[in-house]
Design a protein around this motif. Structure first.
Motif, PDB file in Angstrom:
ATOM      1  N   ALA A 208     -13.126  19.348  26.594  1.00 31.53           N
ATOM      2  CA  ALA A 208     -13.875  19.491  27.862  1.00 31.53           C
ATOM      3  C   ALA A 208     -13.718  20.909  28.378  1.00 31.53           C
ATOM      4  N   PRO A 209     -14.701  21.391  29.144  1.00 32.27           N
ATOM      5  CA  PRO A 209     -14.579  22.759  29.679  1.00 32.27           C
ATOM      6  C   PRO A 209     -13.466  22.909  30.708  1.00 32.27           C
ATOM      7  N   LEU A 210     -13.082  21.814  31.338  1.00 32.46           N
ATOM      8  CA  LEU A 210     -12.059  21.883  32.389  1.00 32.46           C
ATOM      9  C   LEU A 210     -11.099  20.711  32.245  1.00 32.46           C
ATOM     10  N   VAL A 211      -9.815  21.023  32.264  1.00 29.20           N
ATOM     11  CA  VAL A 211      -8.786  19.978  32.362  1.00 29.20           C
ATOM     12  C   VAL A 211      -7.896  20.351  33.550  1.00 29.20           C
ATOM     13  N   ILE A 212      -7.687  19.403  34.426  1.00 25.91           N
ATOM     14  CA  ILE A 212      -6.758  19.624  35.543  1.00 25.91           C
ATOM     15  C   ILE A 212      -5.614  18.627  35.392  1.00 25.91           C
ATOM     16  N   ALA A 213      -4.411  19.166  35.220  1.00 28.49           N
ATOM     17  CA  ALA A 213      -3.225  18.302  35.204  1.00 28.49           C
ATOM     18  C   ALA A 213      -2.845  18.038  36.656  1.00 28.49           C
ATOM     19  N   VAL A 214      -2.807  16.762  37.013  1.00 29.18           N
ATOM     20  CA  VAL A 214      -2.336  16.387  38.353  1.00 29.18           C
ATOM     21  C   VAL A 214      -0.869  15.979  38.202  1.00 29.18           C
ATOM     22  N   ILE A 215      -0.029  16.705  38.913  1.00 26.00           N
ATOM     23  CA  ILE A 215       1.410  16.482  38.797  1.00 26.00           C
ATOM     24  C   ILE A 215       1.885  15.672  39.999  1.00 26.00           C
ATOM     25  N   SER A 216       2.533  14.566  39.737  1.00 19.12           N
ATOM     26  CA  SER A 216       3.228  13.839  40.807  1.00 19.12           C
ATOM     27  C   SER A 216       4.519  14.600  41.089  1.00 19.12           C
ATOM     28  N   SER A 217       4.655  15.059  42.325  1.00 22.40           N
ATOM     29  CA  SER A 217       5.753  15.957  42.679  1.00 22.40           C
ATOM     30  C   SER A 217       6.509  15.316  43.851  1.00 22.40           C
ATOM     31  N   VAL A 218       7.530  14.562  43.504  1.00 22.77           N
ATOM     32  CA  VAL A 218       8.186  13.684  44.474  1.00 22.77           C
ATOM     33  C   VAL A 218       9.309  14.417  45.206  1.00 22.77           C
ATOM     34  N   THR A 219       9.378  14.211  46.527  1.00 18.12           N
ATOM     35  CA  THR A 219      10.540  14.661  47.298  1.00 18.12           C
ATOM     36  C   THR A 219      11.576  13.537  47.229  1.00 18.12           C
ATOM     37  N   GLU A 220      12.674  13.790  46.537  1.00 17.48           N
ATOM     38  CA  GLU A 220      13.671  12.733  46.318  1.00 17.48           C
ATOM     39  C   GLU A 220      14.534  12.527  47.560  1.00 17.48           C
ATOM     40  N   ASN A 221      15.128  11.347  47.639  1.00 16.77           N
ATOM     41  CA  ASN A 221      16.039  10.989  48.741  1.00 16.77           C
ATOM     42  C   ASN A 221      15.394  11.217  50.104  1.00 16.77           C
ATOM     43  N   HIS A 222      14.122  10.880  50.180  1.00 17.63           N
ATOM     44  CA  HIS A 222      13.366  11.025  51.431  1.00 17.63           C
ATOM     45  C   HIS A 222      13.111   9.628  51.981  1.00 17.63           C
ATOM     46  N   LYS A 223      12.913   9.524  53.293  1.00 16.37           N
ATOM     47  CA  LYS A 223      12.660   8.189  53.874  1.00 16.37           C
ATOM     48  C   LYS A 223      11.335   7.606  53.387  1.00 16.37           C
ATOM     49  N   ILE A 224      10.409   8.451  52.982  1.00 13.97           N
ATOM     50  CA  ILE A 224       9.166   7.938  52.368  1.00 13.97           C
ATOM     51  C   ILE A 224       9.505   7.556  50.927  1.00 13.97           C
ATOM     52  N   PRO A 225       9.327   6.272  50.595  1.00 19.53           N
ATOM     53  CA  PRO A 225       9.728   5.837  49.242  1.00 19.53           C
ATOM     54  C   PRO A 225       8.991   6.608  48.144  1.00 19.53           C
ATOM     55  N   GLU A 226       9.702   6.796  47.057  1.00 25.16           N
ATOM     56  CA  GLU A 226       9.112   7.480  45.895  1.00 25.16           C
ATOM     57  C   GLU A 226       7.825   6.778  45.463  1.00 25.16           C
ATOM     58  N   TRP A 227       7.842   5.441  45.497  1.00 23.03           N
ATOM     59  CA  TRP A 227       6.670   4.643  45.096  1.00 23.03           C
ATOM     60  C   TRP A 227       5.424   5.088  45.862  1.00 23.03           C
ATOM     61  N   GLU A 228       5.572   5.292  47.162  1.00 21.22           N
ATOM     62  CA  GLU A 228       4.420   5.700  47.979  1.00 21.22           C
ATOM     63  C   GLU A 228       3.966   7.112  47.617  1.00 21.22           C
ATOM     64  N   GLN A 229       4.903   7.956  47.305  1.00 14.58           N
ATOM     65  CA  GLN A 229       4.547   9.328  46.924  1.00 14.58           C
ATOM     66  C   GLN A 229       3.784   9.332  45.593  1.00 14.58           C
ATOM     67  N   VAL A 230       4.231   8.474  44.676  1.00 12.48           N
ATOM     68  CA  VAL A 230       3.563   8.402  43.372  1.00 12.48           C
ATOM     69  C   VAL A 230       2.146   7.840  43.536  1.00 12.48           C
ATOM     70  N   LEU A 231       2.027   6.796  44.375  1.00 15.55           N
ATOM     71  CA  LEU A 231       0.692   6.223  44.619  1.00 15.55           C
ATOM     72  C   LEU A 231      -0.258   7.282  45.173  1.00 15.55           C
ATOM     73  N   SER A 232       0.267   8.136  46.047  1.00 14.18           N
ATOM     74  CA  SER A 232      -0.574   9.162  46.654  1.00 14.18           C
ATOM     75  C   SER A 232      -1.100  10.133  45.590  1.00 14.18           C
TER      76      SER A 232
END
Ligand code: FMN
Length: 207
Positions: A113-137
Motif C-alpha cells: 500500500a502507498p501508506l502504512v500507519i502504525a498505531v502504537i498503544s502507549s500506556v501510562t502504567e500505574n495510573h488510576k485509568i486502567p490499562e484496559w481503557e487506555q488500550v481500548l482507546s
C-alpha cells in the motif's frame, strides 16, 4: 478513487460544537464499510495533508483521563522499503530455513500500500485509568482512522500480522516497555470492489 483533500474545520479547545452530526452518508459508510485487502491497494495514497487529517481524526477518540494513550509511525515511499529490509532480516533470523522468496515476501509487506500507519498503544502504567481503557482507546483510534480513510475515498485495512507481536520489530520501531502495536493501518486507492462477508448475528441480551 480518492477525492481531493477536503478542508476540515478541526475545533479549537473551548469552541462550541454541534451535539450531533445527523448525516445519512455517515450511516451509509458505517453500515456498508468493508476493508480493502492490502494487496488490492494502489497509488495514489493520501497526500501529506490527508495523512495529517487522518492522524488528527484518529486522535479524536474517547480518552478517559486525557492521556492520549497512542502514537503513530507513518511509512510512505522509500521508508516502506527500508523498514521492509528490517522485516526481512528479523524474519530470516527467526526462520533460518526460509527461502529467498519468503524473505522477499516479508520485506515487501509495507509496499503493498502507498501508506502504512502504525498505531502504537502507549500506556501510562500505574495510573488510576486502567490499562484496559487506555488500550481500548488506541483501538478506537485505529477504527477512526479506517473510517476517515474510507470517507476520503481510500481503501483501508487494519492488520497486525506477525510483526505486530515481535519484540525485535518493536525494538527497531523504538517502542517502549509499555507500548504495543495496536495495528498497522494500510491505506491506498482500492483496486477491487470488496464483497460483503458473512457477519455473525450480534449477540444481544436485553436485561
Ligand atoms: C486488531 C486487528 C488485527 C487484525 N489483523 C489482521 C491480520 O493480521 N490479517 C488479516 O487478514 N486480517 C486482520 N484483521 C481483520 C481485517 O482488518 C478485517 O477486519 C477483516 O478482514 C474483516 O473485514 P471487514 O473489516 O470488512 O469486516 C484484523 C482486525 C483487527 C481488529
Amino acid at each position: 478513487m480518492n477525492d481531493e483533500p477536503t478542508q476540515l474545520a478541526f475545533p479549537a479547545p473551548g469552541e462550541r460544537l454541534a451535539p450531533h452530526h445527523a448525516n445519512a452518508e455517515t450511516l451509509a459508510l458505517l453500515s456498508r464499510r468493508r476493508s480493502t485487502v492490502a494487496l488490492a491497494m494502489n497509488e495514489p495514497g493520501p497526500s501529506a495533508e490527508q495523512v495529517d487529517q487522518l492522524i488528527a481524526i484518529a486522535s479524536r477518540v474517547p480518552d478517559h483521563g486525557k492521556l492520549a494513550p497512542w502514537r503513530f509511525i507513518v511509512f510512505q515511499g522509500e521508508a516502506r522499503t527500508r523498514f521492509g529490509q528490517t522485516l526481512g532480516q528479523v524474519f530470516k533470523a527467526k526462520n533460518p530455513d526460509a527461502s529467498d522468496e519468503q524473505v522477499a515476501f516479508e520485506a515487501g509487506r509495507f509496499e503493498r500500500a502507498p501508506l502504512v500507519i502504525a498505531v502504537i498503544s502507549s500506556v501510562t502504567e500505574n495510573h488510576k485509568i486502567p490499562e484496559w481503557e487506555q488500550v481500548l482507546s488506541s483501538g478506537a483510534a485505529c477504527q477512526n482512522l479506517l473510517i476517515a480513510a474510507s470517507a476520503m475515498g481510500f481503501g483501508a485495512q487494519w492488520l497486525t500480522e506477525w510483526y505486530a507481536f515481535d519484540a525485535d520489530v518493536n525494538a527497531e520501531l523504538g517502542l517502549g516497555p509499555s507500548e504495543r502495536i495496536a495495528g498497522y493501518l494500510y491505506v491506498g486507492s482500492a483496486e477491487d470492489e470488496p464483497v460483503e462477508r458473512v457477519r455473525p448475528a450480534a449477540r444481544v441480551d436485553h436485561w
